[in-house]
Design a protein around this motif. Structure first.
Motif, PDB file in Angstrom:
ATOM      1  N   GLY A   1       0.676  -1.310   0.185  1.00  0.00           N
ATOM      2  CA  GLY A   1       0.281  -0.268   0.360  1.00  0.00           C
ATOM      3  C   GLY A   1       0.819   1.393  -0.069  1.00  0.00           C
ATOM      4  N   PRO A   2       0.704   2.565  -0.690  1.00  0.00           N
ATOM      5  CA  PRO A   2       0.833   3.572  -1.072  1.00  0.00           C
ATOM      6  C   PRO A   2       0.372   4.468  -0.069  1.00  0.00           C
ATOM      7  CG  PRO A   2      -0.375   3.758  -2.766  1.00  0.00           C
ATOM      8  CD  PRO A   2      -1.102   2.431  -1.594  1.00  0.00           C
ATOM      9  N   THR A   3       0.846   5.717   0.463  1.00  0.00           N
ATOM     10  CA  THR A   3       0.835   6.416   1.706  1.00  0.00           C
ATOM     11  C   THR A   3       1.490   7.339   0.980  1.00  0.00           C
ATOM     12  OG1 THR A   3       0.936   7.862   3.756  1.00  0.00           O
ATOM     13  CG2 THR A   3       2.747   6.319   3.506  1.00  0.00           C
ATOM     14  N   ASN A   4       0.476   9.262   0.619  1.00  0.00           N
ATOM     15  CA  ASN A   4       0.200   9.662   0.506  1.00  0.00           C
ATOM     16  C   ASN A   4       1.430  11.205   1.234  1.00  0.00           C
ATOM     17  OD1 ASN A   4      -1.357  10.000  -1.524  1.00  0.00           O
ATOM     18  ND2 ASN A   4      -2.116  10.833  -1.076  1.00  0.00           N
ATOM     19  N   ASN A   5       1.466  10.628   2.553  1.00  0.00           N
ATOM     20  CA  ASN A   5       2.134  11.512   3.477  1.00  0.00           C
ATOM     21  C   ASN A   5       3.217  10.831   3.906  1.00  0.00           C
ATOM     22  OD1 ASN A   5      -0.252  13.544   3.602  1.00  0.00           O
ATOM     23  ND2 ASN A   5      -1.620  12.083   3.599  1.00  0.00           N
ATOM     24  N   GLY A   6       4.606  11.242   3.677  1.00  0.00           N
ATOM     25  CA  GLY A   6       5.722  10.668   4.627  1.00  0.00           C
ATOM     26  C   GLY A   6       6.471  11.861   5.433  1.00  0.00           C
ATOM     27  N   ALA A   7       7.479  12.155   3.661  1.00  0.00           N
ATOM     28  CA  ALA A   7       8.908  12.760   4.776  1.00  0.00           C
ATOM     29  C   ALA A   7       8.066  14.209   4.652  1.00  0.00           C
ATOM     30  CB  ALA A   7      10.248  13.055   3.694  1.00  0.00           C
ATOM     31  N   ASN A   8       6.942  14.281   3.567  1.00  0.00           N
ATOM     32  CA  ASN A   8       6.230  16.160   2.942  1.00  0.00           C
ATOM     33  C   ASN A   8       5.385  16.318   4.366  1.00  0.00           C
ATOM     34  OD1 ASN A   8       3.965  13.817   3.191  1.00  0.00           O
ATOM     35  ND2 ASN A   8       3.825  14.452   0.884  1.00  0.00           N
ATOM     36  N   VAL A   9       4.597  15.095   6.157  1.00  0.00           N
ATOM     37  CA  VAL A   9       4.910  15.881   6.598  1.00  0.00           C
ATOM     38  C   VAL A   9       6.021  16.381   7.215  1.00  0.00           C
ATOM     39  CG1 VAL A   9       3.991  15.202   9.128  1.00  0.00           C
ATOM     40  CG2 VAL A   9       2.935  13.989   6.474  1.00  0.00           C
ATOM     41  N   LEU A  10       7.054  15.966   7.149  1.00  0.00           N
ATOM     42  CA  LEU A  10       8.089  16.186   7.985  1.00  0.00           C
ATOM     43  C   LEU A  10       7.940  18.167   6.971  1.00  0.00           C
ATOM     44  CD1 LEU A  10      10.591  16.990   9.995  1.00  0.00           C
ATOM     45  CD2 LEU A  10      12.085  15.158   8.136  1.00  0.00           C
ATOM     46  N   GLN A  11       8.156  17.913   5.800  1.00  0.00           N
ATOM     47  CA  GLN A  11       8.502  19.278   5.029  1.00  0.00           C
ATOM     48  C   GLN A  11       7.694  20.308   6.068  1.00  0.00           C
ATOM     49  OE1 GLN A  11       8.052  19.169   1.067  1.00  0.00           O
ATOM     50  NE2 GLN A  11       8.912  21.390   0.621  1.00  0.00           N
ATOM     51  N   TRP A  12       6.643  19.811   5.808  1.00  0.00           N
ATOM     52  CA  TRP A  12       5.375  20.611   7.058  1.00  0.00           C
ATOM     53  C   TRP A  12       6.082  21.369   8.331  1.00  0.00           C
ATOM     54  CZ3 TRP A  12       2.069  19.664  10.616  1.00  0.00           C
ATOM     55  CH2 TRP A  12       1.129  20.989  10.636  1.00  0.00           C
ATOM     56  N   VAL A  13       6.141  20.133   8.674  1.00  0.00           N
ATOM     57  CA  VAL A  13       6.348  20.818   9.825  1.00  0.00           C
ATOM     58  C   VAL A  13       7.600  21.878  10.105  1.00  0.00           C
ATOM     59  CG1 VAL A  13       7.424  20.061  12.553  1.00  0.00           C
ATOM     60  CG2 VAL A  13       5.536  18.975  11.253  1.00  0.00           C
ATOM     61  N   ALA A  14       8.049  22.027   9.153  1.00  0.00           N
ATOM     62  CA  ALA A  14       9.101  23.002   9.262  1.00  0.00           C
ATOM     63  C   ALA A  14       9.181  23.748   9.014  1.00  0.00           C
ATOM     64  CB  ALA A  14      10.806  21.781   8.743  1.00  0.00           C
ATOM     65  N   GLU A  15       7.987  24.024   7.040  1.00  0.00           N
ATOM     66  CA  GLU A  15       8.593  24.505   7.233  1.00  0.00           C
ATOM     67  C   GLU A  15       7.149  25.728   7.253  1.00  0.00           C
ATOM     68  OE1 GLU A  15       8.286  24.162   2.819  1.00  0.00           O
ATOM     69  OE2 GLU A  15       9.842  23.209   2.452  1.00  0.00           O
TER      70      GLU A  15
ATOM     71  N   GLN B   1      11.433  26.190  10.945  1.00  0.00           N
ATOM     72  CA  GLN B   1      12.657  25.556  10.503  1.00  0.00           C
ATOM     73  C   GLN B   1      13.837  24.860   9.815  1.00  0.00           C
ATOM     74  OE1 GLN B   1      12.672  24.336  15.120  1.00  0.00           O
ATOM     75  NE2 GLN B   1      13.060  26.544  15.792  1.00  0.00           N
ATOM     76  N   GLU B   2      14.534  24.692  10.026  1.00  0.00           N
ATOM     77  CA  GLU B   2      15.482  22.765   9.280  1.00  0.00           C
ATOM     78  C   GLU B   2      15.193  21.871   9.390  1.00  0.00           C
ATOM     79  OE1 GLU B   2      16.825  23.945   6.163  1.00  0.00           O
ATOM     80  OE2 GLU B   2      17.008  26.054   6.397  1.00  0.00           O
ATOM     81  N   THR B   3      14.872  21.059   9.091  1.00  0.00           N
ATOM     82  CA  THR B   3      14.231  19.802   8.936  1.00  0.00           C
ATOM     83  C   THR B   3      15.573  18.853   9.837  1.00  0.00           C
ATOM     84  OG1 THR B   3      15.332  18.493   6.834  1.00  0.00           O
ATOM     85  CG2 THR B   3      12.911  19.583   7.043  1.00  0.00           C
ATOM     86  N   GLU B   4      16.694  18.754   9.825  1.00  0.00           N
ATOM     87  CA  GLU B   4      17.904  18.690  10.322  1.00  0.00           C
ATOM     88  C   GLU B   4      17.748  19.001  12.329  1.00  0.00           C
ATOM     89  OE1 GLU B   4      18.740  20.248   7.991  1.00  0.00           O
ATOM     90  OE2 GLU B   4      19.213  18.458   6.755  1.00  0.00           O
ATOM     91  N   ASP B   5      17.105  20.719  12.526  1.00  0.00           N
ATOM     92  CA  ASP B   5      16.411  21.262  13.722  1.00  0.00           C
ATOM     93  C   ASP B   5      16.043  20.200  14.081  1.00  0.00           C
ATOM     94  OD1 ASP B   5      19.543  22.919  13.163  1.00  0.00           O
ATOM     95  OD2 ASP B   5      18.276  24.429  13.204  1.00  0.00           O
ATOM     96  N   VAL B   6      14.428  20.142  13.777  1.00  0.00           N
ATOM     97  CA  VAL B   6      13.109  20.294  13.557  1.00  0.00           C
ATOM     98  C   VAL B   6      13.222  18.772  14.500  1.00  0.00           C
ATOM     99  CG1 VAL B   6      10.967  19.370  13.007  1.00  0.00           C
ATOM    100  CG2 VAL B   6      11.918  21.323  11.959  1.00  0.00           C
TER     101      VAL B   6
END
Length: 494
Positions: free
Chosen positions: A307-321, A326-331
């Protein structure tokens, strides 16, 4: 010395990898970014000519590097992203931009197959192995039949972006079984176009490409307008879909192994030898290849189930941006300071609708149990855990059909974060083994074409690995309690 090329037609990049088959050393590679167009909400498109120019640029760049290193290109195998749709006229001229998997304009047609025409929808899923969703060409074609019927009449062929590139390279409208299984139009058992699906879509079989095995190969014959840096006679292998080849390139062929990829989106996949179906129609089963079994010599099919999910690292990107600026590494570092379970805070990671496990394009995310003690770091931690819980819910569906996983092979951008990978091991409760290369899709294409006779198990033995992350038993036990609460919040069907 001969080398093999993997051409990966992704949604965000065109990638080419050149490898020597004796050492599997990467001798050249190129990556060309692709822009995505969104003319209105829910519409996600790409210009096919821009995609083709990216192919020309990437192949030419790698070809130059290969020649400089005194190598000779022997074969090119093609991988392609699934579910795109493009209409072309009798001269091969595009009549529209290509619709991508993420295009949701056909949401009502998918809903129709879940409601008014539910029996037809179930039949299509059983025959094709493709979950009913606005992303699939079946629903997109039905939308055009209703909204733009004149387009269906003007169109000579409905094809994917991969088929368009293959036509540019060979002059033939041909599609591999793997891409075909992702259309919702292909009967896996008969390996032919499925007439009830064609009727719903409003197209004829003659408007679709000729079906081919994934190892189908033709010699390259350069045309005057084609400038891709390949000499005449190079073998062109049609290849398979990106998800299926990613499994092969990750080495995930044997039983008890799950591949989890987390890039912008994500996927949970197993390689199986029969066309499995989820009773609720939530999991895909796409064709990869068929080979002679090493023991019996009988034909042995390989499918990729998951199964595929639409929500992967783009969730981390949303949290960061958007959430923290902040930058994703800092997050991620902030999340590491918070205890597992984020002090009761839960996150449903459905920022972009969802495919598996919900198959609901209208699904949206949420934070639950928010109270005064929760800090920004808690919100970050809960978001990262929410992505993993969602992947675990897909894995549980997969294991009901295939048995429990003994190990996870992981790749994608998330693998750059040791703490996020360790979180996966602790949540899933099994070792997580990283692939040495994150280019598993292009590597899978190369492996598929490197030997068209041997069982895929033997080819998977060539895959190289990096670090292995082992689960902590106490943390896994604690996560099971958090996951139970998360699953109740999502209200997943058992």
């Amino acid at each position: 010395m001969d080398c093999l090329l993997g051409l990966d037609l992704g949604t965000t990049n065109i990638k080419v990898l050149a490898v020597t088959p004796d050492t599997w050393e990467i001798i050249a590679q190129s990556s060309i970014p692709l822009p995505t167009l969104s003319p209105q909400p829910g519409y996600m498109e790409q210009d096919p000519e821009v995609v083709w120019k990216g192919v020309e640029e990437a192949l030419t760049e790698v070809s130059i590097h290969v020649r400089r290193k005194k190598h000779t290109i022997n074969r090119v195998c093609v991988s392609g992203a699934m579910h795109s749709l493009l209409a072309v006229d009798k001269h091969g001229k595009p009549l529209m931009n290509a619709l991508l998997w993420s295009d949701n304009r056909a949401e009502e047609k998918a809903a129709e197959l879940h409601a008014q025409s539910a029996s037809l929808g179930r039949g299509i899923y059983e025959h094709t192995g493709t979950p009913i969703h606005p992303m699939i060409p079946l629903c997109k074609l039905a939308w055009f039949k209703e909204q733009q019927p004149e387009l269906l009449q003007q169109t000579a062929k409905f094809i994917s972006l991969k088929e368009y590139v293959w036509w540019k390279m060979t002059g033939q409208y041909q599609v591999d079984y793997s891409i075909a299984t992702a259309t919702g139009l292909f009967d896996v058992k008969s390996r032919s176009w499925y007439q009830p699906a064609l009727d719903f879509a409003g197209v004829k079989a003659s408007q679709l490409s000729d079906l081919k095995e994934t190892t189908y190969t033709v010699p390259y014959e350069p045309g005057e307008e084609i400038k891709i840096g390949l000499p005449a006679g190079v073998k062109l292998t049609i290849g398979a879909s990106d998800g299926c080849l990613a499994n092969l390139g990750a080495g995930c062929i044997g039983p008890g192994i799950t591949t989890i990829t987390i890039g912008t989106s994500g996927a949970v996949r197993r390689t199986v030898n029969e066309p499995l179906r989820d009773p609720h129609g939530r999991l895909f089963c796409y064709y990869l290849d068929e080979r002679a079994d090493g023991d019996s010599g009988a034909k042995k099919p390989y499918y990729v189930f998951g199964g595929p999910t639409n929500n992967g690292a783009n969730v981390l990107q949303w949290v960061a941006e958007k959430l923290t600026q902040q930058e994703t590494e800092d997050v991620v570092k902030q999340a590491e300071r918070i205890a597992l379970g984020a002090d009761g805070l839960l996150f449903l990671p459905y920022l972009h609708g969802e495919r598996a496990p919900l198959w609901d394009a209208s699904a949206r995310g949420a934070y639950l149990n928010v109270d005064y003690q929760h800090t920004r770091a808690h919100f970050i931690r809960a978001a990262l855990e929410g992505v993993m819980f969602n992947l675990l819910s897909i894995e549980e569906m997969v294991t009901k059909q295939t048995g429990p996983a003994k190990e996870i092979y992981a790749n994608g951008g998330f693998a750059k974060s040791d703490s996020w990978v360790q979180m996966m091991a602790d949540i899933f409760g099994v070792p997580v083994r990283l692939n040495e290369s994150n280019e598993s899709t292009a590597m899978g294409a190369i492996l598929l074409a490197s030997d068209t006779e041997s069982p895929l198990e033997r080819l998977a033995d060539e895959v190289l690995f990096g670090e292995t992350f082992k689960p902590d038993a106490e943390r896994h036990k604690a996560y099971q309690q958090v996951y139970k609460r998360w699953k109740e919040a999502v209200n997943l069907v058992e």
